[in-house]
Design an enzyme around this catalytic site. Structure first.
Site, PDB file in Angstrom:
ATOM      1  N   GLU A 139      74.619  60.927  13.194  1.00  0.00           N
ATOM      2  CA  GLU A 139      74.843  61.170  14.621  1.00  0.00           C
ATOM      3  C   GLU A 139      76.284  60.872  15.019  1.00  0.00           C
ATOM      4  OE1 GLU A 139      73.381  59.384  18.967  1.00  0.00           O
ATOM      5  OE2 GLU A 139      72.991  58.289  17.112  1.00  0.00           O
ATOM      6  N   GLU A 236      67.026  58.207  25.543  1.00  0.00           N
ATOM      7  CA  GLU A 236      67.810  57.054  25.074  1.00  0.00           C
ATOM      8  C   GLU A 236      68.843  56.747  26.158  1.00  0.00           C
ATOM      9  OE1 GLU A 236      69.938  55.620  20.957  1.00  0.00           O
ATOM     10  OE2 GLU A 236      70.814  57.334  21.990  1.00  0.00           O
TER      11      GLU A 236
END
EC number: 5.3.1.22
Length: 251
Positions: A139, A236
């Site tokens: 990521e 998130e």
């Protein structure tokens, strides 16, 4: 049909971790992710997930002392820490297997330069071969939130994925980080969506609930359905108040 999951490291923190899966289920989520579950007994956490009937979408591959605010944020790209990375990865895979985690996110850590890039690639090749049946992700993370983080570019992430060339390694697309890094979430998504296995969302620019702000998330979710994206969409973010007070974005 979009599948929304709750990041239990950030959401429902009003409750102990073992109670959060049930709270997420009550709130309408279909699954959960937990960034760092290693301080909790895997059997107890597995039981909590089973009681709530919540699949575990993702966990991170961290250093053992991630709770230390000054500790490293992963070390897959840190030259000299190859053995430590392998030890950490083996531990993560044991947890992932015990908990049925769909994805494992491998954190690169703070590093820079060609040697770090080569280290990252080799560690990812090793990890993909060590756990060929486990879905792995990398990521890009913006350096405002995580100064010095090695994987801070989506272009670099695509290069690394192509070089590693492992069927079980893909991209974790965080819309908040995409905004911070390139300022164009939709443009980045169009560039990387062929590699995306997991999506995370948070408000822009404040990383609160993914609604309002500078980005139209309802339109993005419709685009994902049009693109036939079938993976998880994880909340998130840092709730502006209690988590349950504003979950309209998942409806």
């Amino acid at each position: 049909m979009s599948r929304f999951c709750a990041n239990l490291t950030m959401l429902f923190t009003e409750y102990p971790l073992l109670e959060r899966p049930m709270e997420a289920a009550k709130a309408g989520f279909s699954g959960v992710e937990i960034l760092f579950p290693y301080d909790v007994n895997a059997a107890e956490l597995g039981s909590a997930l089973a009681r709530a009937k919540m699949p575990l979408a993702l966990i991170n591959c961290p250093p053992p002392n991630y709770a230390d605010p000054d500790g490293p944020r992963g070390f897959a790209a840190v030259v000299g820490e190859e053995d430590r990375f392998k030890q950490s990865f083996r531990r993560t895979i044991r947890y992932a297997g015990a908990l049925g985690a769909e994805h494992v996110h491998i954190m690169a850590g703070v590093a820079k330069g060609p040697a770090a890039r080569a280290c990252f690639v080799e560690n990812l090749k090793w990890a993909a071969a060590f756990a060929p049946k486990q879905s792995l992700t990398i990521e890009p993370i913006n350096t405002h939130d995580m100064p010095g983080y090695f994987l801070n570019s989506f272009d670099l992430a695509l290069e690394v994925l192509d070089e590693v060339d492992a069927p079980n390694l893909n991209l974790q697309f965080d819309a908040y980080h995409a905004s911070r890094i390139e300022g164009d979430i939709l443009g980045v998504w169009d560039k990387v969506r062929h590699k995306a296995a997991h999506i995370q969302v948070g408000g822009v620019p404040d990383r609160h609930e993914p609604e309002g702000g500078d980005f139209n998330y309802p339109s993005f979710f419709k685009l994902l359905e049009k693109n036939k994206y079938s993976g998880w969409i994880s909340g998130e973010y840092h709730p502006a108040g209690r988590t349950e007070e504003n979950l309209s974005w998942i409806s």
